[in-house]
Design an enzyme around this catalytic site. Structure first.
Site, PDB file in Angstrom:
ATOM      1  CB  SER A  12      56.312  40.726  44.342  1.00  0.00           C
ATOM      2  OG  SER A  12      55.003  41.425  44.911  1.00  0.00           O
ATOM      3  CD  GLU A  14      50.102  39.700  38.382  1.00  0.00           C
ATOM      4  OE1 GLU A  14      49.828  39.786  39.498  1.00  0.00           O
ATOM      5  OE2 GLU A  14      49.101  39.712  37.408  1.00  0.00           O
ATOM      6  CG  ASP A 105      36.690  37.658  36.178  1.00  0.00           C
ATOM      7  OD1 ASP A 105      35.610  37.852  36.929  1.00  0.00           O
ATOM      8  OD2 ASP A 105      37.422  38.297  36.195  1.00  0.00           O
ATOM      9  CG  PHE A 212      43.132  45.317  31.385  1.00  0.00           C
ATOM     10  CD1 PHE A 212      42.763  44.093  31.274  1.00  0.00           C
ATOM     11  CD2 PHE A 212      44.061  45.403  32.648  1.00  0.00           C
ATOM     12  CE1 PHE A 212      42.740  42.996  32.038  1.00  0.00           C
ATOM     13  CE2 PHE A 212      44.264  44.414  33.305  1.00  0.00           C
ATOM     14  CZ  PHE A 212      43.617  43.309  33.155  1.00  0.00           C
ATOM     15  CG  HIS A 262      52.243  42.552  42.853  1.00  0.00           C
ATOM     16  ND1 HIS A 262      52.867  41.324  43.206  1.00  0.00           N
ATOM     17  CD2 HIS A 262      51.327  42.247  41.685  1.00  0.00           C
ATOM     18  CE1 HIS A 262      52.461  40.434  42.116  1.00  0.00           C
ATOM     19  NE2 HIS A 262      51.630  40.952  41.492  1.00  0.00           N
TER      20      HIS A 262
HETATM   21  P1  FAD Z   1      36.227  37.263  45.250  1.00  0.00           P
HETATM   22  O1  FAD Z   1      37.170  37.956  46.485  1.00  0.00           O
HETATM   23  O2  FAD Z   1      35.595  36.063  45.525  1.00  0.00           O
HETATM   24  O3  FAD Z   1      35.236  38.574  45.094  1.00  0.00           O
HETATM   25  C1  FAD Z   1      34.620  38.744  43.921  1.00  0.00           C
HETATM   26  C2  FAD Z   1      33.230  39.518  44.047  1.00  0.00           C
HETATM   27  O4  FAD Z   1      32.357  38.828  44.892  1.00  0.00           O
HETATM   28  C3  FAD Z   1      33.418  40.862  44.755  1.00  0.00           C
HETATM   29  O5  FAD Z   1      32.392  41.569  44.361  1.00  0.00           O
HETATM   30  C4  FAD Z   1      33.036  40.368  46.256  1.00  0.00           C
HETATM   31  O6  FAD Z   1      32.435  41.834  46.861  1.00  0.00           O
HETATM   32  C5  FAD Z   1      32.003  39.483  45.976  1.00  0.00           C
HETATM   33  N1  FAD Z   1      31.917  38.500  46.877  1.00  0.00           N
HETATM   34  C6  FAD Z   1      33.255  37.927  47.449  1.00  0.00           C
HETATM   35  N2  FAD Z   1      32.920  36.853  48.331  1.00  0.00           N
HETATM   36  C7  FAD Z   1      31.508  37.077  48.492  1.00  0.00           C
HETATM   37  C8  FAD Z   1      30.641  36.302  49.398  1.00  0.00           C
HETATM   38  N3  FAD Z   1      31.088  35.327  50.232  1.00  0.00           N
HETATM   39  N4  FAD Z   1      29.312  36.518  49.396  1.00  0.00           N
HETATM   40  C9  FAD Z   1      28.870  37.482  48.402  1.00  0.00           C
HETATM   41  N5  FAD Z   1      29.683  38.155  47.621  1.00  0.00           N
HETATM   42  C10 FAD Z   1      31.001  37.979  47.722  1.00  0.00           C
HETATM   43  N6  FAD Z   1      42.204  36.656  37.351  1.00  0.00           N
HETATM   44  C11 FAD Z   1      42.443  35.596  36.767  1.00  0.00           C
HETATM   45  O7  FAD Z   1      41.743  34.806  36.145  1.00  0.00           O
HETATM   46  N7  FAD Z   1      43.854  34.929  36.865  1.00  0.00           N
HETATM   47  C12 FAD Z   1      44.561  35.646  37.796  1.00  0.00           C
HETATM   48  O8  FAD Z   1      45.912  35.235  37.801  1.00  0.00           O
HETATM   49  C13 FAD Z   1      44.382  36.862  38.387  1.00  0.00           C
HETATM   50  N8  FAD Z   1      45.198  37.299  39.203  1.00  0.00           N
HETATM   51  C14 FAD Z   1      44.831  38.617  39.842  1.00  0.00           C
HETATM   52  C15 FAD Z   1      45.685  39.200  40.629  1.00  0.00           C
HETATM   53  C16 FAD Z   1      45.488  40.382  41.590  1.00  0.00           C
HETATM   54  C17 FAD Z   1      46.447  40.872  42.514  1.00  0.00           C
HETATM   55  C18 FAD Z   1      44.035  40.856  41.327  1.00  0.00           C
HETATM   56  C19 FAD Z   1      43.722  42.160  42.138  1.00  0.00           C
HETATM   57  C20 FAD Z   1      43.215  40.305  40.390  1.00  0.00           C
HETATM   58  C21 FAD Z   1      43.706  39.062  39.629  1.00  0.00           C
HETATM   59  N9  FAD Z   1      42.735  38.512  38.707  1.00  0.00           N
HETATM   60  C22 FAD Z   1      43.131  37.095  38.189  1.00  0.00           C
HETATM   61  C23 FAD Z   1      41.304  38.931  38.692  1.00  0.00           C
HETATM   62  C24 FAD Z   1      40.377  38.457  39.537  1.00  0.00           C
HETATM   63  O9  FAD Z   1      40.359  37.045  39.451  1.00  0.00           O
HETATM   64  C25 FAD Z   1      39.080  39.084  39.453  1.00  0.00           C
HETATM   65  O10 FAD Z   1      38.992  40.319  39.735  1.00  0.00           O
HETATM   66  C26 FAD Z   1      37.674  38.351  39.897  1.00  0.00           C
HETATM   67  O11 FAD Z   1      36.547  39.098  39.029  1.00  0.00           O
HETATM   68  C27 FAD Z   1      37.583  38.180  41.208  1.00  0.00           C
HETATM   69  O12 FAD Z   1      38.529  37.897  42.154  1.00  0.00           O
HETATM   70  P2  FAD Z   1      38.562  37.568  43.506  1.00  0.00           P
HETATM   71  O13 FAD Z   1      39.398  36.816  44.001  1.00  0.00           O
HETATM   72  O14 FAD Z   1      38.822  39.140  44.045  1.00  0.00           O
HETATM   73  O15 FAD Z   1      37.053  37.360  44.030  1.00  0.00           O
END
Ligand code: FAD
Length: 281
Positions: A12, A14, A105, A212, A262
């Site tokens: 895939s 991105e 974020d 980055f 990806h």
């Molecule tokens: P989560 O899975 O919620 O994790 C975030 C943090 O919180 C981690 O440290 C985790 O350990 C902790 N955590 C998670 N769940 C809990 C809980 N229930 N209780 C306590 N702590 C918890 N960002 C964008 O803005 N736009 C995008 O399109 C985008 N695309 C991305 C695509 C990929 C493949 C990746 C790997 C990252 C992408 N990001 C994007 C970045 C991402 O949004 C950031 O890394 C963000 O800081 C974390 O998102 P997450 O979904 O991994 O968060």
């Protein structure tokens, strides 16, 4: 890696939503060049706090209308359930059935985190609202998320997303394949067996990559940093070295049974195409 070897390898690409009509035109050409490689889908990022909501939607629909599978990213931080519901419905209406669900974020200067705290809550909400309509991808961090309190906690938090209904994961990019192999093994020990597809960042520009990587917690090994820094402004050497290093890593990952790759294309086709050619797929 046994959990991963059972899945067919899928690829895939991105993109991020272009800001101008020239950017959109250019992206169409990039997409068409990459479409020849027959990817499973093209994904499109979603700016923090919804800043690209319309741009993501427009880019995704133009990919879908051109006859390819498109997967929008959706980040939930700062958002309300009502807003997320509306976005999901707009994608459903367009026949989109894959989504990359993220926390995202908080943009600097904003404080209202909204109705979702973590990505597992978004996954749960998507499942509750739309049942099995969407194939849900989530993010995984083989070198651990920068805010993770510990490696163990981060793994447990990753599992929360799978338990909430995510179908597969895409990793943050990395340059240490051992981190990925160990992460997959740890997931297996926790009973996680969904596909965990390595995210691949082609190397094209050292300064940008270093900045980055520091931000998102991806480690550039010292030997790679030193060599890239040593090339200075010699773009051709950076390109040749980058293609070599990343192609070798991709081969190692695929040989070990990674369920595909990806590519973070940065909206350009050449680096990804060069790596692809070296893979002999
Ligand atoms: P989560 O899975 O919620 O994790 C975030 C943090 O919180 C981690 O440290 C985790 O350990 C902790 N955590 C998670 N769940 C809990 C809980 N229930 N209780 C306590 N702590 C918890 N960002 C964008 O803005 N736009 C995008 O399109 C985008 N695309 C991305 C695509 C990929 C493949 C990746 C790997 C990252 C992408 N990001 C994007 C970045 C991402 O949004 C950031 O890394 C963000 O800081 C974390 O998102 P997450 O979904 O991994 O968060």
């Amino acid at each position: 890696m046994e959990s991963q070897q059972q899945y067919p390898q899928q690829f895939s690409f991105e993109f991020f939503p272009p800001k101008t009509s020239e950017g959109a035109e250019k992206l169409t050409k990039v997409r068409d060049k990459l479409a020849v490689l027959n990817p499973k889908y093209f994904s499109v990022t979603f700016g923090a706090g919804g800043s690209t909501q319309q741009g993501t939607f427009d880019t995704v629909t133009s990919i879908q209308e051109a006859g390819f599978n498109a997967a929008p990213h959706l980040s939930c931080v700062g958002s309300t359930k009502e807003n997320v519901r509306a976005i999901l419905n707009s994608y459903k209406d367009k026949g989109i059935n894959r989504i990359v669900a993220l926390r995202g974020d908080m943009p600097s200067g904003t404080h209202d985190i909204g109705e979702f705290r973590f990505a597992n809550e978004l996954v749960e909400f998507i499942r509750t609202e739309t049942n099995d309509h969407f194939h849900i991808e989530v993010a995984a961090y083989p070198e651990f998320h920068p805010q993770a309190t510990s490696a163990e906690d981060d793994l447990i938090n990753f599992k929360r997303k799978i338990d909430a209904g995510a179908d597969s994961a895409i990793t943050q990019y990395f340059f240490n394949p051992d981190a990925y192999f160990r992460f997959v093994n740890d997931c297996e020990d926790l009973g996680i067996s969904v596909p965990i597809v390595p995210g691949i960042m082609p190397i094209t520009n050292y300064t940008q990559l270093a900045r980055f990587s520091d931000m998102c917690g991806a480690e550039i090994p010292r030997w790679i940093r030193k060599r890239l820094a040593g090339y200075g402004d010699d773009k051709d050497s950076i390109k040749a070295f980058g293609e070599d290093v990343i192609s070798e890593m991709c081969l190692q990952l695929l040989d070990a049974g990674a369920p595909g790759l990806h590519f973070y294309t940065m909206n350009i086709s050449t680096p990804t195409l060069a790596i692809w050619e070296n893979l002999g797929i």
